[in-house]
Scaffold this active site. Structure first.
Site, mmCIF file in Angstrom:
data_model
loop_
_atom_site.group_PDB
_atom_site.id
_atom_site.type_symbol
_atom_site.label_atom_id
_atom_site.label_comp_id
_atom_site.label_asym_id
_atom_site.label_seq_id
_atom_site.Cartn_x
_atom_site.Cartn_y
_atom_site.Cartn_z
ATOM 1 N N PHE A 1 1.099 -1.073 0.062
ATOM 2 C CA PHE A 1 0.041 -0.161 -0.026
ATOM 3 C C PHE A 1 0.901 1.299 -0.117
ATOM 4 O O PHE A 1 1.759 1.419 1.003
ATOM 5 C CB PHE A 1 -1.008 -0.045 1.173
ATOM 6 N N ASP B 1 9.192 2.508 1.618
ATOM 7 C CA ASP B 1 7.933 3.131 1.870
ATOM 8 C C ASP B 1 7.871 2.779 3.516
ATOM 9 O O ASP B 1 7.581 1.660 4.024
ATOM 10 C CB ASP B 1 6.965 2.605 1.255
ATOM 11 N N LYS C 1 2.663 9.715 8.396
ATOM 12 C CA LYS C 1 1.900 8.982 9.683
ATOM 13 C C LYS C 1 2.512 9.422 10.999
ATOM 14 O O LYS C 1 2.219 10.618 11.434
ATOM 15 C CB LYS C 1 1.897 7.569 9.626
HETATM 16 C C1 LIG Z 1 -0.768 5.209 4.981
HETATM 17 C C2 LIG Z 1 -0.097 4.966 4.108
HETATM 18 C C3 LIG Z 1 0.464 5.449 2.815
HETATM 19 C C4 LIG Z 1 -0.498 6.550 2.470
HETATM 20 O O1 LIG Z 1 -0.260 7.581 3.103
HETATM 21 P P1 LIG Z 1 -1.379 8.923 3.274
HETATM 22 O O2 LIG Z 1 -1.035 9.739 4.232
HETATM 23 O O3 LIG Z 1 -2.852 8.325 3.505
HETATM 24 O O4 LIG Z 1 -1.403 9.301 1.821
HETATM 25 C C5 LIG Z 1 1.549 5.090 2.174
HETATM 26 N N1 LIG Z 1 2.339 3.990 2.651
HETATM 27 C C6 LIG Z 1 2.067 3.258 3.572
HETATM 28 C C7 LIG Z 1 3.083 2.203 3.916
HETATM 29 C C8 LIG Z 1 0.894 3.759 4.376
HETATM 30 O O5 LIG Z 1 0.871 2.789 5.706
#
Ligand SMILES: *Cc1c(COP(=O)(O)O)cnc(C)c1O
Length: 402
Positions: free
Chosen positions: A129, A214, A243
């Site tokens: 994700f 990520d 986050k």
């Molecule tokens: C939540 C998340 C995203 C996206 O972040 P947003 O602030 O919702 O755009 C991307 N990568 C990972 C691993 C995430 O957990």
């Protein structure tokens, strides 16, 4: 009455009015133990005095100037992040998806700057994700998120998570980078093995590709390290964070080596809000706490307590819990009952956990959660387990016997 909000979320019938530490309170005074942390965002919990003070002080001075001007708090935060990590430079964004967009652009630009503009492809992984923009849904590859939104943004070649051989086989003349969550969050708290993550680093070195992590969910202390890559003993070339980095204030960051960023000169990227003084005040305040001597070691210690307590829970409720996985205060329970039902049972016991793919619920308490709160959380999760199956039947029988 129907909501005026675009109905993209199936929201719970639950609203909170205030928070304190690891606890959320409804307007009627009901109190929930938050083991979701607003999806790994509330790193310092709620109403943390240092974070609140930093935001209030900055709010009284200056909110926004734009990136046409120097932002000293941003210089400071970037310096602190580079000193604490592999990185040489930082770009601030407002969200995770924006941090991933820049990660993708930077990797493409690096290849282009090397005279290989065709090498814009990235290898990504099933279950990933990376956000909800057009490029990041293509990178994540989840058909549910892609459906109906037109042609899939090209340049992402997906292989199974954990499969080093498949990653190697997917490398073609157009492959310029690999993008991976060392620990998948939404994908169900799937922890990349050391062989896998180190193998990806070796592949990138061998094929002159950039390794992009990520760490939007796994970063900023979640695993007991500032970033999860430290657990593996290999560093990426580019890292996306968000986050927990703002502690609840919208903030993301892209950390990179000078080499990886060499294509990103004047005018190649921008943002109106990214890195504004309010966000920078919050980012610095979060780091004040997370980088304080002993804090991360104590997160690791409490992560171990959580993990061991979950193991006890799983042993007691084999009919409900199939597997525990994670690192530090990023844990997942793979369930034998539907994860949404389990999360609802947990809410009935006044504890919040967060569903993820692979029938997992994520356990992502604030990094300031105490030992006692961990024990209380486990007690409530045990109560949630007893809503199901054999354990529930046994309890009913015991209830009937006594
Ligand atoms: C939540 C998340 C995203 C996206 O972040 P947003 O602030 O919702 O755009 C991307 N990568 C990972 C691993 C995430 O957990």
């Amino acid at each position: 009455m129907t909501s005026a909000l675009l109905p993209t979320y199936a929201r719970y019938q639950l609203a909170f009015e205030r928070g304190e530490g690891a606890w959320l309170y409804t307007a009627s005074g009901d109190k929930y133990l938050d083991f979701g942390g607003g999806i790994a965002v509330a790193s310092l919990g709620y109403n943390h005095p240092h974070l609140v003070q930093a935001l209030k002080e900055q709010a009284d001075k200056l909110w926004h100037t734009s990136n046409l001007f120097q932002i000293p708090l941003g210089e400071t935060l970037a310096r602190r992040l580079t000193e604490a990590t592999f990185a040489d430079q930082v770009f601030f964004t407002n969200s995770g998806a924006e941090a991933l967009e820049l990660t993708i652009k930077m990797a493409r630009k690096w290849n282009s700057a090397n005279g290989a503009p065709d090498r814009y492809h990235m290898i990504t992984f099933e279950g990933a994700f990376h956000g909800r923009t057009l490029a990041t849904i293509a990178a994540g590859g989840n058909p549910k998120y892609l459906d109906g939104f037109g042609p899939r943004t090209p340049g992402f070649d997906q292989v199974p998570f954990g499969d080093l051989k498949a990653a190697e086989a997917a490398i073609g003349p157009q492959t310029g980078a690999i993008l991976v969550e060392p620990i998948q969050g939404e994908g169900g708290v799937r922890v990349g093995s050391p062989e896998f993550i180190r193998g990806l680093r070796a592949l990138c070195d061998r094929h002159n590709m950039l390794l992009c992590f990520d760490e939007v969910q796994s970063g900023v202390g979640r695993t007991g390290k500032l970033f999860a890559y430290e657990l593996y003993g290999v560093a990426p070339d580019i890292l996306a964070s968000a986050k927990g980095i703002g502690g609840g204030f919208p903030l993301g960051a892209v950390l990179s080596t000078a080499e990886a960023g060499k294509g990103m000169g004047l005018g190649t990227h921008g943002t109106t809000y990214g890195g504004n003084p309010l966000a920078m005040a919050c980012g610095n305040a979060v780091l004040d706490v997370v980088l304080a001597p002993g804090f991360l070691d104590d997160v690791a210690r409490r992560g171990l307590l959580l993990r061991q307590s979950l193991a006890g829970l799983a042993a007691e409720h084999r009919d409900v819990v199939a597997e525990i996985r994670g690192e530090g205060l990023m844990q997942g329970l793979r369930l034998r009952v539907p994860n949404a039902d389990f999360a609802a049972a947990a809410r009935a016991e006044k504890i919040i956990v967060i569903p993820a793919a692979d029938n997992v619920v994520r356990i992502l308490p604030p990094l300031i959660v105490s030992d006692d709160e961990i024990r209380e959380g486990i007690r409530r999760l045990g109560a949630a387990c007893r809503h199901f199956g054999i354990a529930a039947a046994q309890e009913d029988k015991q209830g009937a016997d006594t």
